[in-house]
Design a protein around this motif. Sequence first.
Motif, PDB file in Angstrom:
ATOM      1  N   PRO B 124      -3.812   0.034   0.749  1.00 24.14           N
ATOM      2  CA  PRO B 124      -2.548   0.757   0.899  1.00 24.14           C
ATOM      3  C   PRO B 124      -2.734   2.115   1.587  1.00 24.14           C
ATOM      4  O   PRO B 124      -1.917   2.495   2.438  1.00 24.14           O
ATOM      5  CB  PRO B 124      -2.063   0.926  -0.542  1.00 24.14           C
ATOM      6  CG  PRO B 124      -2.734  -0.155  -1.303  1.00 24.14           C
ATOM      7  CD  PRO B 124      -4.060  -0.367  -0.639  1.00 24.14           C
ATOM      8  N   ALA B 125      -3.809   2.838   1.233  1.00 19.78           N
ATOM      9  CA  ALA B 125      -4.040   4.149   1.843  1.00 19.78           C
ATOM     10  C   ALA B 125      -4.157   4.021   3.358  1.00 19.78           C
ATOM     11  O   ALA B 125      -3.630   4.845   4.109  1.00 19.78           O
ATOM     12  CB  ALA B 125      -5.302   4.786   1.264  1.00 19.78           C
ATOM     13  N   ALA B 126      -4.843   2.983   3.816  1.00 23.79           N
ATOM     14  CA  ALA B 126      -5.025   2.784   5.256  1.00 23.79           C
ATOM     15  C   ALA B 126      -3.687   2.566   5.957  1.00 23.79           C
ATOM     16  O   ALA B 126      -3.551   2.822   7.155  1.00 23.79           O
ATOM     17  CB  ALA B 126      -5.956   1.597   5.502  1.00 23.79           C
ATOM     18  N   ALA B 127      -2.690   2.110   5.208  1.00 29.00           N
ATOM     19  CA  ALA B 127      -1.360   1.903   5.775  1.00 29.00           C
ATOM     20  C   ALA B 127      -0.417   3.049   5.419  1.00 29.00           C
ATOM     21  O   ALA B 127       0.789   2.965   5.674  1.00 29.00           O
ATOM     22  CB  ALA B 127      -0.793   0.568   5.274  1.00 29.00           C
ATOM     23  N   GLY B 128      -0.954   4.113   4.842  1.00 31.67           N
ATOM     24  CA  GLY B 128      -0.126   5.267   4.485  1.00 31.67           C
ATOM     25  C   GLY B 128       0.782   5.027   3.287  1.00 31.67           C
ATOM     26  O   GLY B 128       1.819   5.653   3.146  1.00 31.67           O
ATOM     27  N   LYS B 192      15.415  -7.407  -0.530  1.00 32.66           N
ATOM     28  CA  LYS B 192      15.102  -6.326   0.412  1.00 32.66           C
ATOM     29  C   LYS B 192      13.962  -5.416  -0.086  1.00 32.66           C
ATOM     30  O   LYS B 192      13.627  -4.427   0.575  1.00 32.66           O
ATOM     31  CB  LYS B 192      16.345  -5.490   0.709  1.00 32.66           C
ATOM     32  CG  LYS B 192      16.881  -4.697  -0.468  1.00 32.66           C
ATOM     33  CD  LYS B 192      18.070  -3.835  -0.038  1.00 32.66           C
ATOM     34  CE  LYS B 192      18.287  -2.643  -0.954  1.00 32.66           C
ATOM     35  NZ  LYS B 192      18.271  -2.902  -2.402  1.00 32.66           N
ATOM     36  N   THR B 193      13.358  -5.739  -1.238  1.00 35.13           N
ATOM     37  CA  THR B 193      12.204  -4.972  -1.730  1.00 35.13           C
ATOM     38  C   THR B 193      11.132  -4.899  -0.640  1.00 35.13           C
ATOM     39  O   THR B 193      10.706  -5.926  -0.114  1.00 35.13           O
ATOM     40  CB  THR B 193      11.599  -5.658  -2.977  1.00 35.13           C
ATOM     41  OG1 THR B 193      12.614  -5.779  -3.976  1.00 35.13           O
ATOM     42  CG2 THR B 193      10.418  -4.875  -3.525  1.00 35.13           C
ATOM     43  N   PRO B 194      10.688  -3.692  -0.283  1.00 38.86           N
ATOM     44  CA  PRO B 194       9.680  -3.598   0.779  1.00 38.86           C
ATOM     45  C   PRO B 194       8.353  -4.245   0.392  1.00 38.86           C
ATOM     46  O   PRO B 194       7.929  -4.171  -0.772  1.00 38.86           O
ATOM     47  CB  PRO B 194       9.502  -2.084   0.962  1.00 38.86           C
ATOM     48  CG  PRO B 194      10.741  -1.463   0.409  1.00 38.86           C
ATOM     49  CD  PRO B 194      11.158  -2.366  -0.728  1.00 38.86           C
ATOM     50  N   VAL B 195       7.726  -4.888   1.361  1.00 37.07           N
ATOM     51  CA  VAL B 195       6.418  -5.517   1.192  1.00 37.07           C
ATOM     52  C   VAL B 195       5.554  -5.104   2.382  1.00 37.07           C
ATOM     53  O   VAL B 195       6.039  -5.072   3.524  1.00 37.07           O
ATOM     54  CB  VAL B 195       6.542  -7.061   1.154  1.00 37.07           C
ATOM     55  CG1 VAL B 195       5.161  -7.727   1.211  1.00 37.07           C
ATOM     56  CG2 VAL B 195       7.290  -7.510  -0.111  1.00 37.07           C
ATOM     57  N   VAL B 232       1.182  -5.471  -0.885  1.00 35.87           N
ATOM     58  CA  VAL B 232       1.788  -4.408  -1.693  1.00 35.87           C
ATOM     59  C   VAL B 232       3.285  -4.661  -1.766  1.00 35.87           C
ATOM     60  O   VAL B 232       3.952  -4.773  -0.728  1.00 35.87           O
ATOM     61  CB  VAL B 232       1.529  -3.009  -1.109  1.00 35.87           C
ATOM     62  CG1 VAL B 232       2.073  -1.928  -2.047  1.00 35.87           C
ATOM     63  CG2 VAL B 232       0.056  -2.795  -0.843  1.00 35.87           C
ATOM     64  N   ILE B 233       3.809  -4.775  -2.985  1.00 34.16           N
ATOM     65  CA  ILE B 233       5.215  -5.103  -3.202  1.00 34.16           C
ATOM     66  C   ILE B 233       5.860  -3.977  -4.002  1.00 34.16           C
ATOM     67  O   ILE B 233       5.379  -3.615  -5.078  1.00 34.16           O
ATOM     68  CB  ILE B 233       5.335  -6.436  -3.980  1.00 34.16           C
ATOM     69  CG1 ILE B 233       4.638  -7.558  -3.208  1.00 34.16           C
ATOM     70  CG2 ILE B 233       6.808  -6.778  -4.247  1.00 34.16           C
ATOM     71  CD1 ILE B 233       4.332  -8.794  -4.044  1.00 34.16           C
TER      72      ILE B 233
END
Lengths: 258, 258
Positions: B124-128, B192-195, B232-233
């Motif tokens: 997740p960190a690598a994707a901000g 619509k929950t971000p993934v 990541v959900i």
Amino acid sequence: APGEVWLVGAGPGDPGLLTQRAASALARADLVLHDALPGRAMLRLVRAGATVLAVGKRKGHAPLSQAKINARLIAGARAGHRVVRLKGGDPFLFGRGGEEAVALTAAGIPWRVVPGVTAGTAAPAAAGIPLTHRGTASAVTFVTGHDEAGELPGSVDWDALGRAGGTIAAFMALSRLDEIALRLLAAGRAPKTPVAVVAQASLPGQAVLRTTLGTCTLEARRAALPTPALVVIGEVAGLGLLQAVAAPVPAVVASRTA
Amino acid sequence: APGEVWLVGAGPGDPGLLTQRAASALARADLVLHDALPGRAMLRLVRAGATVLAVGKRKGHAPLSQAKINARLIAGARAGHRVVRLKGGDPFLFGRGGEEAVALTAAGIPWRVVPGVTAGTAAPAAAGIPLTHRGTASAVTFVTGHDEAGELPGSVDWDALGRAGGTIAAFMALSRLDEIALRLLAAGRAPKTPVAVVAQASLPGQAVLRTTLGTCTLEARRAALPTPALVVIGEVAGLGLLQAVAAPVPAVVASRTA
């Protein structure tokens, strides 16, 4: 040249658990803003001539507010500095690194994050506790025991969490252990569910209390464990895998008082 | 002198995310057993003359069974060697390190664990993406997308997990993403929950797919992302904090195809 900010995870405190990238970031930083780290030996990596600011809670000093920390990071980068924001554990897991990233992005400051070893895995490991284990737990939830106001976070559904059945690892949970235990018992977790409290993981003051969900509040109060502490709740906490080895690790002190 | 076994976390693959202790453990090892690590550059730290065995899945080779790995670790320690079992991520978080620790304890072999940076925070960190964020998420659950048989683990209560409301980070979940999404939708999580799917985090092949719970299965299939991948959900996956900086990090490739 324009400056930039690195949000760097310091790990749980033991300098040996600093990553290679964190070490090199500290060595090349012009300005370091650090939390009240339990282990400060890693600050020796900072080069002579760099500025080091403690911004966390210290005895006799109020911590710098998040807004002031953000302003310092931004000002440092605008002055062209390589700024390191050194944070305990991992910056993006109960580290408030996200808030700093939002502020930096809004200010147009380039930033990056260097993940660190979270106390969420390091503290259980120091006590010989795997968070997941075949046939015992296939999921682990990391949760914080108190929000900015010192209360149990209102957004956490402890009832659903209790029923989900995996391991629970609660950060900064000692002061709210009574409420957490009551909610999980109300959700149907058994009183005999194993609980381990790991205080000052990876540091010389490390202490481990092995107890159960039904008795943890009383036993933790009696043991008067130091902070920070991580509370591990679930069958894995009862595995008892730990075996002492002749190696330069802080000893695990059995603080069980009952 | 009797040997011992160190269960060492290698982190997500980028050698810069190896801890200082892991690096020194590799440098002093007599025998290293390592998984099919995505980044093998760290094996250069092993001293000349030490034995290095790949025990994970590799092209054209079946992985060594867990029982055979355990036997090798025990035999190495009994021969007086300093044995390092190098594992991706953190040994005690979906690393099966607990199983090795059980076997070593049963055999009377001294062992210790060196925690590592888990892909659970590094990807997740690598994707901000912060896993927890003030006002957005106060808890995160790490779960595995498949058990030893390749199925969704039966012990995970996806319904309770869906209703608990925090961030969910699913390891090795790409092949079971359809089932996971359906179960979380059935538990009431909004389509619509971000993934975010983060593939090969911290490695040159890193790719990030930003999608939603309702469309992630289709989009992930279209994007044909490489493995390993972390899914990541939750609302944090939509924060979009990432800002590129001029630094030696693998670029984040936007693989969104829709």
